[in-house]
Design a protein around this motif. Structure first.
Motif, PDB file in Angstrom:
ATOM      1  N   PRO A  53      -8.593   0.728  -9.141  1.00  0.00           N
ATOM      2  CA  PRO A  53      -7.981   0.419 -10.439  1.00  0.00           C
ATOM      3  C   PRO A  53      -8.035  -1.073 -10.753  1.00  0.00           C
ATOM      4  O   PRO A  53      -8.347  -1.903  -9.880  1.00  0.00           O
ATOM      5  CB  PRO A  53      -6.535   0.878 -10.234  1.00  0.00           C
ATOM      6  CG  PRO A  53      -6.287   0.610  -8.782  1.00  0.00           C
ATOM      7  CD  PRO A  53      -7.587   0.983  -8.098  1.00  0.00           C
ATOM      8  N   ASP A  54      -7.737  -1.395 -11.990  1.00  0.00           N
ATOM      9  CA  ASP A  54      -7.625  -2.798 -12.390  1.00  0.00           C
ATOM     10  C   ASP A  54      -6.216  -3.321 -12.155  1.00  0.00           C
ATOM     11  O   ASP A  54      -6.029  -4.492 -11.825  1.00  0.00           O
ATOM     12  CB  ASP A  54      -7.974  -2.950 -13.880  1.00  0.00           C
ATOM     13  CG  ASP A  54      -9.356  -2.431 -14.196  1.00  0.00           C
ATOM     14  OD1 ASP A  54     -10.333  -2.990 -13.650  1.00  0.00           O
ATOM     15  OD2 ASP A  54      -9.460  -1.454 -14.971  1.00  0.00           O
ATOM     16  N   VAL A  55      -5.238  -2.446 -12.370  1.00  0.00           N
ATOM     17  CA  VAL A  55      -3.829  -2.836 -12.277  1.00  0.00           C
ATOM     18  C   VAL A  55      -3.046  -1.783 -11.503  1.00  0.00           C
ATOM     19  O   VAL A  55      -3.267  -0.584 -11.677  1.00  0.00           O
ATOM     20  CB  VAL A  55      -3.198  -3.000 -13.688  1.00  0.00           C
ATOM     21  CG1 VAL A  55      -1.715  -3.361 -13.591  1.00  0.00           C
ATOM     22  CG2 VAL A  55      -3.951  -4.063 -14.489  1.00  0.00           C
ATOM     23  N   VAL A  56      -2.130  -2.239 -10.646  1.00  0.00           N
ATOM     24  CA  VAL A  56      -1.220  -1.341  -9.942  1.00  0.00           C
ATOM     25  C   VAL A  56       0.208  -1.718 -10.317  1.00  0.00           C
ATOM     26  O   VAL A  56       0.592  -2.892 -10.223  1.00  0.00           O
ATOM     27  CB  VAL A  56      -1.382  -1.451  -8.405  1.00  0.00           C
ATOM     28  CG1 VAL A  56      -0.328  -0.586  -7.697  1.00  0.00           C
ATOM     29  CG2 VAL A  56      -2.781  -1.025  -7.991  1.00  0.00           C
ATOM     30  N   LEU A  57       0.975  -0.738 -10.768  1.00  0.00           N
ATOM     31  CA  LEU A  57       2.402  -0.911 -11.021  1.00  0.00           C
ATOM     32  C   LEU A  57       3.121  -0.348  -9.814  1.00  0.00           C
ATOM     33  O   LEU A  57       3.074   0.858  -9.578  1.00  0.00           O
ATOM     34  CB  LEU A  57       2.820  -0.170 -12.293  1.00  0.00           C
ATOM     35  CG  LEU A  57       2.064  -0.540 -13.577  1.00  0.00           C
ATOM     36  CD1 LEU A  57       2.562   0.307 -14.737  1.00  0.00           C
ATOM     37  CD2 LEU A  57       2.224  -2.016 -13.894  1.00  0.00           C
ATOM     38  N   MET A  58       3.780  -1.202  -9.029  1.00  0.00           N
ATOM     39  CA  MET A  58       4.284  -0.769  -7.726  1.00  0.00           C
ATOM     40  C   MET A  58       5.759  -1.102  -7.515  1.00  0.00           C
ATOM     41  O   MET A  58       6.193  -2.226  -7.730  1.00  0.00           O
ATOM     42  CB  MET A  58       3.440  -1.409  -6.612  1.00  0.00           C
ATOM     43  CG  MET A  58       3.814  -0.957  -5.213  1.00  0.00           C
ATOM     44  SD  MET A  58       2.452  -1.206  -4.045  1.00  0.00           S
ATOM     45  CE  MET A  58       2.264  -2.991  -4.091  1.00  0.00           C
ATOM     46  N   ASP A  59       6.492  -0.096  -7.065  1.00  0.00           N
ATOM     47  CA  ASP A  59       7.905  -0.260  -6.746  1.00  0.00           C
ATOM     48  C   ASP A  59       8.067  -1.175  -5.535  1.00  0.00           C
ATOM     49  O   ASP A  59       7.260  -1.149  -4.607  1.00  0.00           O
ATOM     50  CB  ASP A  59       8.513   1.116  -6.453  1.00  0.00           C
ATOM     51  CG  ASP A  59      10.025   1.071  -6.334  1.00  0.00           C
ATOM     52  OD1 ASP A  59      10.627   0.050  -6.712  1.00  0.00           O
ATOM     53  OD2 ASP A  59      10.599   2.066  -5.862  1.00  0.00           O
ATOM     54  N   LEU A  60       9.120  -1.985  -5.539  1.00  0.00           N
ATOM     55  CA  LEU A  60       9.387  -2.854  -4.398  1.00  0.00           C
ATOM     56  C   LEU A  60       9.869  -2.077  -3.184  1.00  0.00           C
ATOM     57  O   LEU A  60       9.583  -2.439  -2.049  1.00  0.00           O
ATOM     58  CB  LEU A  60      10.444  -3.901  -4.777  1.00  0.00           C
ATOM     59  CG  LEU A  60       9.912  -5.184  -5.423  1.00  0.00           C
ATOM     60  CD1 LEU A  60      11.065  -5.987  -6.007  1.00  0.00           C
ATOM     61  CD2 LEU A  60       9.146  -6.018  -4.411  1.00  0.00           C
ATOM     62  N   ARG A  61      10.611  -0.988  -3.412  1.00  0.00           N
ATOM     63  CA  ARG A  61      11.202  -0.239  -2.309  1.00  0.00           C
ATOM     64  C   ARG A  61      10.631   1.176  -2.306  1.00  0.00           C
ATOM     65  O   ARG A  61      10.902   1.960  -3.217  1.00  0.00           O
ATOM     66  CB  ARG A  61      12.723  -0.209  -2.444  1.00  0.00           C
ATOM     67  CG  ARG A  61      13.346  -1.605  -2.460  1.00  0.00           C
ATOM     68  CD  ARG A  61      14.867  -1.528  -2.482  1.00  0.00           C
ATOM     69  NE  ARG A  61      15.479  -2.825  -2.662  1.00  0.00           N
ATOM     70  CZ  ARG A  61      15.708  -3.694  -1.676  1.00  0.00           C
ATOM     71  NH1 ARG A  61      15.379  -3.367  -0.444  1.00  0.00           N
ATOM     72  NH2 ARG A  61      16.273  -4.868  -1.917  1.00  0.00           N
ATOM     73  N   MET A  62       9.839   1.479  -1.268  1.00  0.00           N
ATOM     74  CA  MET A  62       9.243   2.800  -1.141  1.00  0.00           C
ATOM     75  C   MET A  62       9.307   3.246   0.315  1.00  0.00           C
ATOM     76  O   MET A  62       9.392   2.412   1.219  1.00  0.00           O
ATOM     77  CB  MET A  62       7.784   2.791  -1.616  1.00  0.00           C
ATOM     78  CG  MET A  62       7.605   2.545  -3.094  1.00  0.00           C
ATOM     79  SD  MET A  62       5.855   2.707  -3.607  1.00  0.00           S
ATOM     80  CE  MET A  62       5.125   1.277  -2.783  1.00  0.00           C
ATOM     81  N   PRO A  63       9.247   4.552   0.568  1.00  0.00           N
ATOM     82  CA  PRO A  63       9.252   5.046   1.954  1.00  0.00           C
ATOM     83  C   PRO A  63       7.922   4.789   2.658  1.00  0.00           C
ATOM     84  O   PRO A  63       6.924   4.475   2.032  1.00  0.00           O
ATOM     85  CB  PRO A  63       9.502   6.552   1.777  1.00  0.00           C
ATOM     86  CG  PRO A  63       8.992   6.867   0.409  1.00  0.00           C
ATOM     87  CD  PRO A  63       9.287   5.649  -0.411  1.00  0.00           C
ATOM     88  N   LYS A  64       7.956   4.924   3.994  1.00  0.00           N
ATOM     89  CA  LYS A  64       6.784   4.764   4.885  1.00  0.00           C
ATOM     90  C   LYS A  64       6.311   3.317   4.972  1.00  0.00           C
ATOM     91  O   LYS A  64       6.086   2.788   6.056  1.00  0.00           O
ATOM     92  CB  LYS A  64       5.630   5.678   4.475  1.00  0.00           C
ATOM     93  CG  LYS A  64       5.949   7.156   4.620  1.00  0.00           C
ATOM     94  CD  LYS A  64       4.714   7.995   4.343  1.00  0.00           C
ATOM     95  CE  LYS A  64       5.016   9.475   4.513  1.00  0.00           C
ATOM     96  NZ  LYS A  64       3.832  10.322   4.272  1.00  0.00           N
ATOM     97  N   MET A  65       6.133   2.677   3.827  1.00  0.00           N
ATOM     98  CA  MET A  65       5.753   1.261   3.791  1.00  0.00           C
ATOM     99  C   MET A  65       6.311   0.684   2.503  1.00  0.00           C
ATOM    100  O   MET A  65       6.046   1.218   1.422  1.00  0.00           O
ATOM    101  CB  MET A  65       4.228   1.115   3.817  1.00  0.00           C
ATOM    102  CG  MET A  65       3.742  -0.341   3.799  1.00  0.00           C
ATOM    103  SD  MET A  65       1.942  -0.423   3.552  1.00  0.00           S
ATOM    104  CE  MET A  65       1.363   0.432   5.019  1.00  0.00           C
ATOM    105  N   ASP A  66       7.118  -0.379   2.591  1.00  0.00           N
ATOM    106  CA  ASP A  66       7.728  -0.896   1.373  1.00  0.00           C
ATOM    107  C   ASP A  66       6.709  -1.608   0.493  1.00  0.00           C
ATOM    108  O   ASP A  66       5.572  -1.879   0.903  1.00  0.00           O
ATOM    109  CB  ASP A  66       8.925  -1.803   1.686  1.00  0.00           C
ATOM    110  CG  ASP A  66       8.531  -3.093   2.401  1.00  0.00           C
ATOM    111  OD1 ASP A  66       7.394  -3.567   2.218  1.00  0.00           O
ATOM    112  OD2 ASP A  66       9.372  -3.634   3.144  1.00  0.00           O
ATOM    113  N   GLY A  67       7.121  -1.889  -0.729  1.00  0.00           N
ATOM    114  CA  GLY A  67       6.206  -2.467  -1.695  1.00  0.00           C
ATOM    115  C   GLY A  67       5.667  -3.821  -1.296  1.00  0.00           C
ATOM    116  O   GLY A  67       4.509  -4.148  -1.582  1.00  0.00           O
ATOM    117  N   LEU A  68       6.472  -4.642  -0.627  1.00  0.00           N
ATOM    118  CA  LEU A  68       6.026  -5.968  -0.236  1.00  0.00           C
ATOM    119  C   LEU A  68       4.904  -5.889   0.798  1.00  0.00           C
ATOM    120  O   LEU A  68       3.886  -6.588   0.688  1.00  0.00           O
ATOM    121  CB  LEU A  68       7.199  -6.773   0.328  1.00  0.00           C
ATOM    122  CG  LEU A  68       6.879  -8.204   0.758  1.00  0.00           C
ATOM    123  CD1 LEU A  68       6.282  -9.009  -0.386  1.00  0.00           C
ATOM    124  CD2 LEU A  68       8.143  -8.890   1.289  1.00  0.00           C
TER     125      LEU A  68
END
Length: 223
Positions: A53-68
């Motif tokens: 993709p060109d752009v990813v909209l990503m949550d900071l807090r997610m399961p398995k691996m956090d957004g950071l």
């Protein structure tokens, strides 16, 4: 990116309602195509590899691996992909770290349609763009938490007055053309100043420069 084709976007958020809301917004935007959705940090990396993709909209807090952590890996593997972090009002702690790790900016999860679409288009053009209230919150937090040694005069002198002015304009989301008009110089001069700022701060992007400057007390609300 080529302005003649659609902007391909991936959403990464573990909340179905959030994904649904963003999906509906993207469907109303011109020149934007949703190419995938991820529910955790691990799956977004796989999805980016598959869909490019060109752009990813990503949550900071997610399961398995956090957004950071996902952001750090994504930025290393696919530096051309613009990442916009999805955040709420109680996640100030992660904002500067994410900018330094390569995030292009932030979107509040309750942002309206025009802000979401404008931010996506700006990110795809390679711009850093943040809502004014978000930058104000980051600046406020940085000023409140800076330790005296970091905010010392010697650190402030590491950038010239003009370089600090240009970096402040960058933090407000201004493009090189707009900065050039503001300071009555050429875009080439602005880019030369940015190159000098990057070298002094040891970074390679506008977002990272803003993050380091915030950490070192080089940005404030003063014009």
């Amino acid at each position: 990116m080529n302005e003649s084709r659609e902007i391909h976007v991936v959403i990464a958020d573990d909340h179905p309602v959030v994904r649904l809301g963003i999906r509906m917004m993207l469907e109303m935007g011109e020149g934007i195509q949703l190419v995938g959705e991820a529910v955790d940090g691990e799956s977004v990396l796989q999805l980016v590899e598959e869909r490019q993709p060109d752009v990813v909209l990503m949550d900071l807090r997610m399961p398995k691996m956090d957004g950071l952590e996902a952001l750090k890996r994504l930025h290393t593997a696919w530096p051309r992909v613009a990442v916009i972090m999805l955040t709420t009002y109680n996640e100030d702690d992660l904002m500067i770290s994410s900018l330094r790790a390569g995030a292009r900016g932030y979107l509040l999860k309750d942002a309206d349609l025009s802000v979401v679409l404008h931010t996506i288009h700006a990110a795809a053009r390679g711009e850093m763009l943040m809502q004014p209230e978000m930058m104000e919150r980051i600046l406020t937090r940085a000023e409140r938490t800076l330790s005296p040694p970091v905010a010392s005069k010697s650190h402030r002198l590491s950038l010239t007055a003009r370089e600090r002015d240009i970096l402040a304009a960058v933090a407000r989301g201004e493009r090189s053309k707009e900065i050039a008009v503001r300071f009555v110089v050429t875009e080439r001069t602005v880019n030369a100043h940015l190159a000098s700022i990057y070298a002094k701060l040891g970074v390679d992007s506008r977002a990272a420069a803003v993050a380091v400057a915030l950490e070192q007390g080089l940005l404030s609300f003063e014009e």
